[in-house]
Write a protein that holds these residues in place. Structure first.
Motif, PDB file in Angstrom:
ATOM      1  N   GLU A  39       0.823  -1.214   0.000  1.00 51.18           N
ATOM      2  CA  GLU A  39       0.000   0.000   0.000  1.00 51.18           C
ATOM      3  C   GLU A  39       0.854   1.259   0.000  1.00 51.18           C
ATOM      4  OE1 GLU A  39      -3.928  -1.878   0.223  1.00 51.18           O
ATOM      5  OE2 GLU A  39      -2.912  -0.202  -0.721  1.00 51.18           O
ATOM      6  N   GLY A  40       1.729   1.322  -0.991  1.00 54.17           N
ATOM      7  CA  GLY A  40       2.509   2.536  -1.159  1.00 54.17           C
ATOM      8  C   GLY A  40       3.466   2.818  -0.027  1.00 54.17           C
ATOM      9  N   GLY A  41       3.895   1.798   0.704  1.00 59.66           N
ATOM     10  CA  GLY A  41       4.850   2.013   1.775  1.00 59.66           C
ATOM     11  C   GLY A  41       4.227   2.322   3.117  1.00 59.66           C
ATOM     12  N   ILE A  60      -7.600   4.485   7.107  1.00 60.20           N
ATOM     13  CA  ILE A  60      -8.261   3.472   6.283  1.00 60.20           C
ATOM     14  C   ILE A  60      -7.889   3.724   4.827  1.00 60.20           C
ATOM     15  CG2 ILE A  60     -10.435   4.689   5.809  1.00 60.20           C
ATOM     16  CD1 ILE A  60     -10.303   1.063   6.968  1.00 60.20           C
ATOM     17  N   MET A  61      -7.601   2.656   4.105  1.00 56.69           N
ATOM     18  CA  MET A  61      -7.217   2.799   2.712  1.00 56.69           C
ATOM     19  C   MET A  61      -8.446   2.829   1.818  1.00 56.69           C
ATOM     20  SD  MET A  61      -4.037   3.049   3.107  1.00 56.69           S
ATOM     21  CE  MET A  61      -3.698   3.230   1.351  1.00 56.69           C
ATOM     22  N   THR A  62      -8.444   3.726   0.831  1.00 56.11           N
ATOM     23  CA  THR A  62      -9.500   3.702  -0.172  1.00 56.11           C
ATOM     24  C   THR A  62      -9.292   2.483  -1.062  1.00 56.11           C
ATOM     25  OG1 THR A  62      -8.247   5.026  -1.772  1.00 56.11           O
ATOM     26  CG2 THR A  62      -9.578   6.224  -0.150  1.00 56.11           C
ATOM     27  N   THR A  68      -4.387   5.339  -7.466  1.00 58.30           N
ATOM     28  CA  THR A  68      -3.613   4.820  -6.346  1.00 58.30           C
ATOM     29  C   THR A  68      -4.414   4.903  -5.050  1.00 58.30           C
ATOM     30  OG1 THR A  68      -1.591   5.582  -7.423  1.00 58.30           O
ATOM     31  CG2 THR A  68      -1.454   5.058  -5.073  1.00 58.30           C
ATOM     32  N   PRO A  69      -4.483   3.821  -4.257  1.00 57.17           N
ATOM     33  CA  PRO A  69      -5.183   3.900  -2.971  1.00 57.17           C
ATOM     34  C   PRO A  69      -4.591   4.991  -2.091  1.00 57.17           C
ATOM     35  CG  PRO A  69      -4.684   1.622  -3.532  1.00 57.17           C
ATOM     36  CD  PRO A  69      -3.955   2.474  -4.531  1.00 57.17           C
ATOM     37  N   ALA A 263       1.580   9.699  -2.502  1.00 56.34           N
ATOM     38  CA  ALA A 263       0.473   9.130  -3.261  1.00 56.34           C
ATOM     39  C   ALA A 263      -0.801   9.933  -3.108  1.00 56.34           C
ATOM     40  CB  ALA A 263       0.226   7.695  -2.825  1.00 56.34           C
ATOM     41  N   ALA A 264      -0.932  10.690  -2.007  1.00 55.24           N
ATOM     42  CA  ALA A 264      -2.203  11.353  -1.727  1.00 55.24           C
ATOM     43  C   ALA A 264      -2.154  12.859  -1.891  1.00 55.24           C
ATOM     44  CB  ALA A 264      -2.643  11.025  -0.305  1.00 55.24           C
ATOM     45  N   SER A 265      -0.977  13.435  -2.020  1.00 52.16           N
ATOM     46  CA  SER A 265      -0.881  14.890  -1.973  1.00 52.16           C
ATOM     47  C   SER A 265      -1.650  15.554  -3.101  1.00 52.16           C
ATOM     48  CB  SER A 265       0.590  15.314  -2.032  1.00 52.16           C
ATOM     49  OG  SER A 265       1.188  14.853  -3.227  1.00 52.16           O
TER      50      SER A 265
END
Length: 399
Positions: A39-41, A60-62, A68-69, A263-265
């Motif tokens: 999950e992306g580290g 919690i992961m999408t 990308t989750p 991954a989320a920025s």
């Protein structure tokens, strides 16, 4: 941060429940993950500790159905407010059967609701996948001392009906259906067997479902970017019928933010001005109900005409020979994008012809919406909790 491996077994769920209870009481933040997935580290706590907010009870992961989750930071307040509002809508706290993966928000909320109700959740062993017969056995074992609830995705509900286990689903006071849109035909079929189905709309960013059968939960506000459209949790709210727009959500169920990793920025702007701005299209009916029409990025531009994939899917599902479908756009040298459809036939031995399906869509929606290509599959590829993997379908149909 405490990482809890959740492999679908009852033992793993019990470990997660203990960690979750501690987190809701102000303890260490919990990150539930499936063993073996990086999950992306995020499995490496050193990548995230500096970005956690003090209020975060759970990361919690999408599902990653649109890319990308992302890690969603949920406070104890958001989780418990959602759970309490759900109980208020359903008719009070009760006994829950966990039948969806606990590392997604729908499953996690079953555990939160059970903790608030002071009841021991039933746990369906999902380590080997979902089996209708085992669901029926677990439903019989669940306490009937008070209301009984469960949560499923549409695919699970369909499999229960196909396997002749409708009575197991009908034994619950309410079956919340989330994770993906509930087809009208499936709802009608389930209700015909006495199943009390409640369609939930929401996501990880709203601590789970926040709109039940079109009515926002208490404290939740829904609006679109169409002028004048707003709905609240108050029953009987009214709104003028206006065109569809992009949906945004507000209220105490909202997540704090995304985890601020690479991954989320790019998606952090979704949380602004006290609202979570979704990528869903919807409208609010004159009686104040919220209708979700599909995703904004599911609009296909074919020959200069914009076609809504969800509208084509609805028409295809109304064909008696179609069990399920996923419609996407693929690059086309002549049309820019071509409308194409993956079809799960009702009877693989007597599948409708592509020409029959094309004529069905053309009659209902016109020539631009008619699929240029139709291919049949035994099942749709899924990503996350029952959501069609549109990228996989696009690759399949574009090959």
């Amino acid at each position: 941060m405490k990482v809890v491996d959740v492999d679908g077994s009852p033992e793993a769920v019990r470990a997660l429940t203990r960690a979750l209870a501690h987190a809701l009481d102000g303890g260490e933040t919990v990150l539930p993950l499936v063993p073996g997935r990086a999950e992306g580290g995020l499995r490496h706590a050193s990548c995230t500790e500096g970005h956690l907010r003090p209020s975060a009870a759970v990361v919690i992961m999408t599902s990653g159905s649109t890319g990308t989750p992302k890690g969603v930071l949920l406070s104890a307040r958001a989780l418990t407010t959602s759970a309490e509002a759900t109980h208020a809508r359903l008719g009070g706290p009760g006994h829950w059967l966990l039948a969806t993966p606990a590392h997604y928000i729908g499953g996690l909320q079953v555990l939160v609701r059970s903790l608030l109700a002071g009841t021991e959740p039933g746990v369906l062993d999902l380590s080997g996948g979902f089996r209708p017969e085992e669901f029926a056995q677990a439903s019989k074992a669940l306490s009937d001392d008070g209301p009984r609830y469960t949560a499923l995705v549409p695919t699970q509900l369909a499999r229960l009906l196909d396997a002749g286990q409708a009575d197991a689903a009908a034994s619950f006071d309410a079956v919340i259906i989330g994770g993906a849109a509930l087809p009208a035909e499936l709802r009608e079929r389930a209700e015909g067997h006495g199943v009390r189905v409640i369609s939930a709309y929401g996501m990880s960013e709203t601590a789970g479902g926040c709109v039940y059968d079109g009515v926002p939960l208490d404290g939740v506000r829904v609006a679109t970017d169409a002028p004048g459209e707003t709905a609240t949790g108050a029953r009987g709210a009214t709104a003028s019928g206006v065109p569809a727009g992009r949906v945004r959500l507000a209220g105490p169920v909202l997540a704090d933010s995304y985890l601020e990793d690479a991954a989320a920025s790019s998606a952090s702007a979704a949380f602004r001005d006290g609202w979570f701005h979704t990528n869903d299209l919807g409208r609010i009916t004159p009686d104040g109900r919220v209708e979700i029409l599909g995703r904004a990025d599911d609009v296909i531009n074919t020959g200069g005409v914009k076609v809504a994939a969800h509208a084509v899917e609805d028409v295809l599902r109304s064909h008696p020979g179609v069990r399920d479908t996923c419609v996407v756009g693929v690059p086309d040298p002549d049309w820019g994008e071509a409308v194409v459809a993956a079809i799960v036939p009702e009877d693989p031995g007597q599948a409708p012809t592509p020409d029959d399906l094309s004529a069905h869509v053309r009659t209902a929606l016109g020539a631009p919406s008619t699929p240029k290509r139709v291919r049949f599959l035994p099942e749709l590829p899924l990503r996350g909790p029952g959501k069609p993997d549109r990228d996989a379908v696009r690759r399949f149909l574009g090959s």
